[in-house]
Design a protein around this motif. Structure first.
Motif, PDB file in Angstrom:
ATOM      1  N   SER A 278      39.649  36.494  51.090  1.00  0.00           N
ATOM      2  CA  SER A 278      39.193  37.232  49.908  1.00  0.00           C
ATOM      3  C   SER A 278      37.743  36.908  49.592  1.00  0.00           C
ATOM      4  CB  SER A 278      40.081  36.922  48.704  1.00  0.00           C
ATOM      5  OG  SER A 278      40.002  35.548  48.357  1.00  0.00           O
ATOM      6  N   LEU A 279      37.322  35.655  49.848  1.00  0.00           N
ATOM      7  CA  LEU A 279      35.930  35.286  49.590  1.00  0.00           C
ATOM      8  C   LEU A 279      34.995  35.948  50.598  1.00  0.00           C
ATOM      9  CD1 LEU A 279      36.285  31.478  48.754  1.00  0.00           C
ATOM     10  CD2 LEU A 279      36.063  33.406  47.176  1.00  0.00           C
ATOM     11  N   TYR A 280      35.418  35.972  51.864  1.00  0.00           N
ATOM     12  CA  TYR A 280      34.587  36.622  52.876  1.00  0.00           C
ATOM     13  C   TYR A 280      34.421  38.105  52.556  1.00  0.00           C
ATOM     14  CZ  TYR A 280      35.559  32.402  55.616  1.00  0.00           C
ATOM     15  OH  TYR A 280      35.660  31.110  56.048  1.00  0.00           O
ATOM     16  N   TYR A 281      35.505  38.724  52.110  1.00  0.00           N
ATOM     17  CA  TYR A 281      35.409  40.144  51.791  1.00  0.00           C
ATOM     18  C   TYR A 281      34.559  40.364  50.544  1.00  0.00           C
ATOM     19  CZ  TYR A 281      36.665  45.038  51.422  1.00  0.00           C
ATOM     20  OH  TYR A 281      36.604  46.398  51.363  1.00  0.00           O
ATOM     21  N   LEU A 282      34.631  39.427  49.593  1.00  0.00           N
ATOM     22  CA  LEU A 282      33.779  39.518  48.402  1.00  0.00           C
ATOM     23  C   LEU A 282      32.310  39.507  48.802  1.00  0.00           C
ATOM     24  CD1 LEU A 282      33.175  39.427  45.357  1.00  0.00           C
ATOM     25  CD2 LEU A 282      33.468  36.937  45.476  1.00  0.00           C
ATOM     26  N   PHE A 284      31.119  40.412  51.657  1.00  0.00           N
ATOM     27  CA  PHE A 284      30.867  41.676  52.351  1.00  0.00           C
ATOM     28  C   PHE A 284      30.609  42.801  51.353  1.00  0.00           C
ATOM     29  CE2 PHE A 284      32.778  45.710  53.750  1.00  0.00           C
ATOM     30  CZ  PHE A 284      31.922  46.027  54.800  1.00  0.00           C
ATOM     31  N   VAL A 285      31.448  42.914  50.323  1.00  0.00           N
ATOM     32  CA  VAL A 285      31.282  43.957  49.308  1.00  0.00           C
ATOM     33  C   VAL A 285      29.954  43.777  48.582  1.00  0.00           C
ATOM     34  CG1 VAL A 285      32.220  44.914  47.164  1.00  0.00           C
ATOM     35  CG2 VAL A 285      33.763  44.279  49.020  1.00  0.00           C
ATOM     36  N   TYR A 286      29.625  42.531  48.245  1.00  0.00           N
ATOM     37  CA  TYR A 286      28.370  42.242  47.537  1.00  0.00           C
ATOM     38  C   TYR A 286      27.161  42.666  48.356  1.00  0.00           C
ATOM     39  CZ  TYR A 286      24.473  39.335  45.927  1.00  0.00           C
ATOM     40  OH  TYR A 286      23.244  38.889  45.519  1.00  0.00           O
ATOM     41  N   HIS A 330      29.162  40.103  39.434  1.00  0.00           N
ATOM     42  CA  HIS A 330      28.183  41.098  39.894  1.00  0.00           C
ATOM     43  C   HIS A 330      28.893  42.353  40.412  1.00  0.00           C
ATOM     44  CE1 HIS A 330      24.539  42.562  42.068  1.00  0.00           C
ATOM     45  NE2 HIS A 330      25.454  43.039  42.888  1.00  0.00           N
ATOM     46  N   VAL A 331      29.920  42.149  41.246  1.00  0.00           N
ATOM     47  CA  VAL A 331      30.667  43.279  41.809  1.00  0.00           C
ATOM     48  C   VAL A 331      31.370  44.063  40.708  1.00  0.00           C
ATOM     49  CG1 VAL A 331      32.666  43.863  43.255  1.00  0.00           C
ATOM     50  CG2 VAL A 331      30.953  42.247  44.084  1.00  0.00           C
ATOM     51  N   ILE A 332      31.931  43.353  39.738  1.00  0.00           N
ATOM     52  CA  ILE A 332      32.627  44.010  38.621  1.00  0.00           C
ATOM     53  C   ILE A 332      31.663  44.878  37.825  1.00  0.00           C
ATOM     54  CG2 ILE A 332      33.705  43.550  36.381  1.00  0.00           C
ATOM     55  CD1 ILE A 332      35.064  41.120  37.755  1.00  0.00           C
ATOM     56  N   ILE A 333      30.479  44.343  37.534  1.00  0.00           N
ATOM     57  CA  ILE A 333      29.477  45.110  36.787  1.00  0.00           C
ATOM     58  C   ILE A 333      29.040  46.331  37.598  1.00  0.00           C
ATOM     59  CG2 ILE A 333      27.181  45.063  35.748  1.00  0.00           C
ATOM     60  CD1 ILE A 333      29.175  43.361  34.244  1.00  0.00           C
ATOM     61  N   ALA A 334      28.768  46.117  38.883  1.00  0.00           N
ATOM     62  CA  ALA A 334      28.326  47.227  39.729  1.00  0.00           C
ATOM     63  C   ALA A 334      29.402  48.301  39.845  1.00  0.00           C
ATOM     64  CB  ALA A 334      27.946  46.698  41.120  1.00  0.00           C
ATOM     65  N   SER A 336      31.758  48.966  37.587  1.00  0.00           N
ATOM     66  CA  SER A 336      31.850  49.675  36.305  1.00  0.00           C
ATOM     67  C   SER A 336      30.684  50.632  36.109  1.00  0.00           C
ATOM     68  CB  SER A 336      31.898  48.668  35.143  1.00  0.00           C
ATOM     69  OG  SER A 336      30.679  47.958  35.032  1.00  0.00           O
ATOM     70  N   ASP A 337      29.576  50.371  36.800  1.00  0.00           N
ATOM     71  CA  ASP A 337      28.421  51.268  36.748  1.00  0.00           C
ATOM     72  C   ASP A 337      28.511  52.395  37.774  1.00  0.00           C
ATOM     73  OD1 ASP A 337      27.155  49.967  34.668  1.00  0.00           O
ATOM     74  OD2 ASP A 337      26.014  48.631  35.982  1.00  0.00           O
ATOM     75  N   GLY A 338      29.592  52.415  38.539  1.00  0.00           N
ATOM     76  CA  GLY A 338      29.776  53.462  39.539  1.00  0.00           C
ATOM     77  C   GLY A 338      28.984  53.260  40.809  1.00  0.00           C
ATOM     78  N   LYS A 339      28.528  52.025  41.083  1.00  0.00           N
ATOM     79  CA  LYS A 339      27.689  51.755  42.243  1.00  0.00           C
ATOM     80  C   LYS A 339      28.472  51.226  43.443  1.00  0.00           C
ATOM     81  CE  LYS A 339      23.648  50.882  39.331  1.00  0.00           C
ATOM     82  NZ  LYS A 339      22.645  49.883  38.891  1.00  0.00           N
ATOM     83  N   ILE A 340      29.766  50.963  43.250  1.00  0.00           N
ATOM     84  CA  ILE A 340      30.606  50.499  44.350  1.00  0.00           C
ATOM     85  C   ILE A 340      31.809  51.430  44.459  1.00  0.00           C
ATOM     86  CG2 ILE A 340      32.087  48.631  45.196  1.00  0.00           C
ATOM     87  CD1 ILE A 340      30.235  46.644  44.016  1.00  0.00           C
ATOM     88  N   PRO A 341      32.062  52.019  45.626  1.00  0.00           N
ATOM     89  CA  PRO A 341      33.210  52.923  45.790  1.00  0.00           C
ATOM     90  C   PRO A 341      34.536  52.213  45.552  1.00  0.00           C
ATOM     91  CG  PRO A 341      31.655  53.140  47.614  1.00  0.00           C
ATOM     92  CD  PRO A 341      31.227  51.938  46.837  1.00  0.00           C
TER      93      PRO A 341
END
Length: 413
Positions: A278-282, A284-286, A330-334, A336-341
């Motif tokens: 899960s950390l590696y994927y986090l 990757f998403v970041y 950071h991922v959560i904020i992004a 919620s801003d619609g910047k991450i699919p």
């Protein structure tokens, strides 16, 4: 916006059965009624209340029992941090069940995560599914089992996350006071708090390529964290100062530490390897969906701090855990801003759920040897399920508080 703010019946269900109220609240949030999310801090705090004393929490509490009749000045001398020991000492001296302390501590951090969720959900135009994913991410940000076993360290972690959100995204500078308070709870985090102030003046940000390189390097270093290099032993320090610093730089991770023997077992290696997915994927998403936000400068300096402390296992692992939480925010904020699919968030949630199941498995002895069954029953029954700490530990735990003598709830001595 599907937000209903008129449902109070969930509290009545909580009084009848905390576990049932949790299931009902998850179902209602899945359908768009996010007003019930505020019951979750009560449920998780009750879970913490019923959780048995174990590992770091038991060791710290054992020390508090030794210090309860000592003058306050001796408490300061015997402890490297004093806020939590003094609070625990107050509970013990006044015969207040220590379980209430865990209830309050746990309620606060889950309340903070809900507060972030509701603020984001109200400000962003999210549909029901996006809102539900957002809540799940924030809920799983708190690793309950790790938190409840080591309240002091992760309380600082979540205090800083909440402070960062309030300072950077809500413009409320008074939350610097919360960050400063967190430093008194655990002195080892003072450098992390220091760069929170520094990042307001130094706004340096690495480009994406460097972030990828450093992220890979940190992942490699995290897999080698068992190096246990004792930096203190080579420094010209007197015994008292060296002893205090050693608690933070080596402590249980040292060659003779309580945790070292667990780090080289096959089960531990398998667990950490699976939990790392899960950390590696986090990461990757970041990096895949990298977008600059208001506290990227903070993350940049934090990456530098991690590299600097990598030879010191205890500090490195603490700061790494905080970095992981900061990246998740950071991922959560992004998102919620619609910047991450949404597909990346769904995958991340699956990995986090998998890690949660691993934690349930790893802490199974705590579940079967504790009073967790009372989550199914009315709260008035649960509040009477306290532990006679010294007697319970004597019957159930090994001398280092890290292993159960009885492996099953059905076994007795």
């Amino acid at each position: 916006m599907k937000y209903i703010n008129n449902n109070k019946s969930i509290f009545g269900i909580y009084l009848i059965s905390p576990a049932l109220s949790f299931i009902i609240s998850i179902n209602r949030m899945y359908k768009g009624d996010f007003s019930v999310c505020w019951i979750v801090p009560f449920v998780m705090a009750t879970f913490a209340y019923l959780f048995p004393p174990y590992s770091d929490f038991a060791r710290n509490l054992d020390l508090v029992y030794e210090l309860k009749d000592m003058p306050v000045e001796l408490v300061f001398l015997r402890n490297s941090d004093f806020v939590v020991p003094l609070i625990e000492r107050f509970f013990v001296k006044n015969n207040i069940p220590i379980e209430f302390f865990r209830f309050i501590y746990t309620f606060v951090v889950y309340y903070w995560m809900n507060s972030i969720f509701l603020d984001l959900y109200k400000k962003r135009c999210l549909n029901i599914r996006q809102g539900f994913y957002l809540w799940c991410l924030l809920f799983l940000t708190i690793s309950f089992f790790v938190y409840i076993i080591n309240l002091r360290t992760l309380f600082v972690n979540y205090s800083l996350l909440y402070s960062i959100y309030k300072i950077y995204y809500c413009g409320k500078n008074r939350y610097y006071l919360l960050a400063i308070f967190a430093g008194f709870v655990h002195f080892a985090y003072i450098p992390v708090i220091g760069i929170l102030f520094l990042s307001r003046f130094v706004r340096y940000e690495l480009n994406l390529s460097w972030k990828v390189v450093i992220s890979i390097l940190i992942i490699v270093l995290s897999s080698l964290a068992e190096m246990n290099f004792d930096v203190v032993s080579v420094l010209p320090l007197n015994d008292l100062i060296a002893k205090k610093i050693e608690i933070y730089t080596v402590g249980e991770w040292g060659a003779n530490g309580d945790l070292t023997k667990h780090m080289h077992t096959t089960n531990y290696i398998i667990y950490t390897t699976l939990a790392s997915f899960s950390l590696y994927y986090l990461y990757f998403v970041y990096l895949k969906n990298y977008c600059s936000n208001k506290y990227e400068g903070y993350i940049t300096i934090l990456l530098g701090l991690l590299l600097f402390t990598s030879p010191v296992t205890s500090l490195f692992t603490r700061y790494l855990a905080f970095l992981n939480s900061a990246l998740l925010l950071h991922v959560i904020i992004a998102y919620s801003d619609g910047k991450i699919p949404g597909k990346y968030i769904r995958n991340l949630l699956c990995f986090q759920l998998f890690t949660t199941l691993l934690n349930v498995y790893a802490n199974w002895n705590c579940l079967v040897n504790g009073n967790i069954i009372f989550l199914l029953l009315p709260v008035p029954l649960a509040i009477f399920q306290t532990y006679d700490f010294l007697e319970w530990c004597k019957l159930r735990l090994t001398d280092d508080f890290n292993d159960f003598i009885n492996k099953s709830i059905f076994s007795r001595q």
